[in-house]
Scaffold this active site. Structure first.
Site, PDB file in Angstrom:
ATOM      1  N   ASP A 207       0.834  -1.197   0.000  1.00  0.00           N
ATOM      2  CA  ASP A 207       0.000   0.000   0.000  1.00  0.00           C
ATOM      3  C   ASP A 207       0.877   1.258   0.000  1.00  0.00           C
ATOM      4  O   ASP A 207       1.865   1.337   0.736  1.00  0.00           O
ATOM      5  CB  ASP A 207      -0.856  -0.035   1.281  1.00  0.00           C
ATOM      6  CG  ASP A 207      -1.939   1.020   1.293  1.00  0.00           C
ATOM      7  OD1 ASP A 207      -2.821   0.967   0.421  1.00  0.00           O
ATOM      8  OD2 ASP A 207      -1.914   1.902   2.175  1.00  0.00           O
ATOM      9  N   GLU A 270       1.724  -0.585  -5.013  1.00  0.00           N
ATOM     10  CA  GLU A 270       0.689   0.393  -5.354  1.00  0.00           C
ATOM     11  C   GLU A 270       1.407   1.736  -5.353  1.00  0.00           C
ATOM     12  O   GLU A 270       1.609   2.360  -4.316  1.00  0.00           O
ATOM     13  CB  GLU A 270      -0.441   0.397  -4.309  1.00  0.00           C
ATOM     14  CG  GLU A 270      -1.604   1.276  -4.742  1.00  0.00           C
ATOM     15  CD  GLU A 270      -2.130   2.216  -3.675  1.00  0.00           C
ATOM     16  OE1 GLU A 270      -3.188   2.813  -3.892  1.00  0.00           O
ATOM     17  OE2 GLU A 270      -1.495   2.404  -2.623  1.00  0.00           O
TER      18      GLU A 270
HETATM   19  C1  NOJ Z   1      -4.440   2.856  -0.924  1.00  0.00           C
HETATM   20  C2  NOJ Z   1      -5.554   1.911  -0.602  1.00  0.00           C
HETATM   21  O1  NOJ Z   1      -5.851   1.158  -1.750  1.00  0.00           O
HETATM   22  C3  NOJ Z   1      -6.697   2.763  -0.134  1.00  0.00           C
HETATM   23  O2  NOJ Z   1      -7.871   2.016  -0.014  1.00  0.00           O
HETATM   24  C4  NOJ Z   1      -6.307   3.408   1.169  1.00  0.00           C
HETATM   25  O3  NOJ Z   1      -7.333   4.297   1.562  1.00  0.00           O
HETATM   26  C5  NOJ Z   1      -5.011   4.205   1.031  1.00  0.00           C
HETATM   27  N1  NOJ Z   1      -4.018   3.500   0.295  1.00  0.00           N
HETATM   28  C6  NOJ Z   1      -4.440   4.529   2.395  1.00  0.00           C
HETATM   29  O4  NOJ Z   1      -3.981   3.365   3.021  1.00  0.00           O
END
Ligand code: NOJ
Length: 554
Positions: A207, A270
């Site tokens: 993440d 991500e």
């Molecule tokens: C990316 C995640 O996919 C999302 O759902 C989240 O709110 C943010 N990162 C913060 O962790």
């Protein structure tokens, strides 16, 4: 002919199905999905023909941000189950040949994490505060935040604590950012990676992978201007908060842990970064793979798809990792709805659709039939591409965004912290419908934690199981054919490709042709094995994809 990848390369062309655990299936009747629910649906997952699942966070959490606010990285939220449930789930999935990827959230903990509680109880300048990012405020009495940095969910990125200091949170106030300059923080995450790898996790979705390294030297720097909507993110390396080069030192350490396992564990970043900056995240010395979100940002338009595919395949070839295709996930408007906008608003990227839904609500102008038709065509196109494909739970049912959840029931901090000026992401996180005739459509014996609309009924799994023309049937057939036809990671554009039609061939002769235009076009020669919509008069109609092989199927 099926070509099995070497064990260590299982991820390169894998189909990964994202489970959002709280909305997948509930086994204990509290209206919230859990690991027991996933265990009970392993046969369903196996029937899809996927290679892996990726679970969004299932850790103990107050769910301020759907579980991306983690209290303890080495446990399971009691509402979702136990570590024993995780072990059973993993064993059952592995028993069906399905790998398990889990979400790791290193940029921030929750404010209920033991470290943050300790930091709050500890004095200014203490080692406990140094695991996070605490600073004095500006102004004579320090009442102004240390900088004007905004949180990604709206409002300032700093919150003041009772002794007058401020802590940084790039997301909700309940998600304090960790200080990755701390050796203790780094070592603790290495221990977490080992903990789950030892329990059988095959990989990690990372993440906010581009956010860990920050330039916090005083004075804190102002942020560069954001690109205009629709523009590429700015190429970085020098931004104080995002995509700094030092972040890769962290992933080099993670890679050493990954490589201690057989097969090596895999990471997928991500990272919302300029495409030219993705390769380092995807490097074999780093996480190994990085999400390419370009398809979900693209409009349903032939030229845009062509550009996205060409650019990403060229990038992948350069840096050696396979590319990753995504049309939907838990953060974006479902692709069936993105493609359902009225013709005059034909722009269908997530950003445009979210803004449109905010001002138009459940407008009857949304053409759901068209959206579904295009979504099926887009999915077949995506699944024919070289690289790995990430599917999001419910897209195999052709689910649309639930755009009319009453404001009082919305959970997303993106909605709550923006005072309602952001639509938020709850509409794609509504619990799955399993059966048309059971309470909460078979998701739970209780009411689901987000309300399910009546139109979920016919889209439930159970009626689709009996309909060979259903979207579920299409996904299953597509994954079966994909496994059979899977080929080397390349494609050749065919002469039929033009402003309306995308036509390519994979090694071995598997062809994929998509008609984005309004008029039916002739099909290439060969045997059609699958089509996203019927093919009247042997032509490829508007908004349709077909897969073709050179000879009759065996
Ligand atoms: C990316 C995640 O996919 C999302 O759902 C989240 O709110 C943010 N990162 C913060 O962790």
């Amino acid at each position: 002919m099926s070509r099995r990848p070497a064990a260590a390369d299982w991820w390169r062309q894998a189909v990964v199905y994202q489970i959002y655990p709280r909305s997948f299936a509930d086994s204990d009747g509290d209206g919230v999905g859990d690991l027991g629910g996933i265990i009970s649906r392993v046969p369903y997952l196996a029937s899809l023909g996927i290679d892996a699942v990726w679970l969004s966070p299932f850790y103990p959490s107050a769910r301020v941000d759907g579980g991306y606010d983690v209290d303890d990285y080495r446990d399971v939220d009691p509402q979702l189950g136990t570590l024993a449930d995780f072990d059973e789930m993993t064993a059952r999935l592995h028993g069906c040949g399905i790998k398990v990827m889990i979400d790791i959230v290193p940029n921030h903990t929750s404010d209920r994490h033991a470290w943050f509680r300790e930091a709050m109880a500890a004095p200014k300048g203490s080692p406990a505060r140094d695991r996070y990012i605490f600073r004095d405020g500006q102004g004579p009495d320090g009442a102004q935040p240390p900088s004007d940095w905004p949180s990604s969910f709206g409002g300032p990125a700093w919150t003041r604590v009772p002794d007058g200091q401020w802590y940084l949170h790039m997301f909700a106030a309940e998600q304090p950012d960790l200080n990755w300059a701390s050796r203790e923080v780094r070592d603790d995450f290495l221990a977490t990676l080992r903990f789950w790898s030892d329990r059988g996790a095959d990989g990690f979705r990372v993440d906010v992978a581009h956010g860990l390294a920050k330039n916090l030297a005083e004075p804190l720097q102002p942020l560069p201007a954001e690109p205009d909507p629709g523009e590429q993110p700015v190429r970085h390396g020098a931004h104080p908060l995002w995509d700094r080069d030092e972040v890769h030192d962290i992933y080099a350490e993670w890679r050493q842990v990954f490589n201690q396992y057989d097969p090596p564990r895999i990471g997928v970043a991500e990272a919302w970064v300029h495409p030219s900056r993705r390769p380092r995240y995807a490097s074999p010395d780093g996480l190994g793979q990085a999400f390419n979100f370009d398809l979900l940002e693209a409009n349903w338009e032939c030229g845009e798809f062509l550009r996205v595919i060409t650019d990403n395949l060229a990038d992948a070839q350069q840096h050696g990792a396979s590319t990753t295709w995504v049309l939907s996930n838990h953060d974006v408007v479902r692709h069936a709805t993105r493609y359902a906008l009225p013709a005059q608003d034909h722009l269908s990227s997530t950003r445009n659709t979210r803004a449109w839904l905010l001002s138009n609500g459940t407008s009857p102008e949304l053409d759901r039939g068209l959206g579904t038709r295009r979504a099926r065509a887009a999915t077949l196109l995506m699944l024919a591409l070289p690289g790995s494909a990430y599917l999001y739970q419910g897209e195999e049912l052709g689910l649309h965004e639930v755009a009319d959840i009453p404001a009082g029931l919305l959970q997303d901090p993106a909605f709550l912290r923006s005072g309602g000026t952001e639509k938020g992401r709850d509409g794609c996180r509504v619990p799955l419908p399993w059966a048309s005739d059971r309470p909460s459509f078979g998701f739970s014996t209780a009411a689901a934690h987000l309300p399910q609309p009546a139109w979920f009924g016919p889209l439930s799994v159970e009626p689709q199981e009996h309909d060979p023309a259903s979207t579920l049937a299409l996904y299953r057939q597509a994954l079966r054919w994909r496994a059979k036809l899977q080929a080397a990671e390349s494609l050749e554009w065919m002469p039929g490709t033009n402003g309306q039609v995308l036509h390519f061939r994979r090694p071995g002769g598997w062809q994929c042709v998509t008609n984005f235009g309004p008029r039916a076009v002739p099909l290439p020669r060969g045997t059609v094995v699958l089509a996203s919509s019927p093919l009247p008069e042997g032509l490829l109609p508007a908004d349709t994809t077909a897969w073709i092989i050179p000879h009759a199927p065996q």
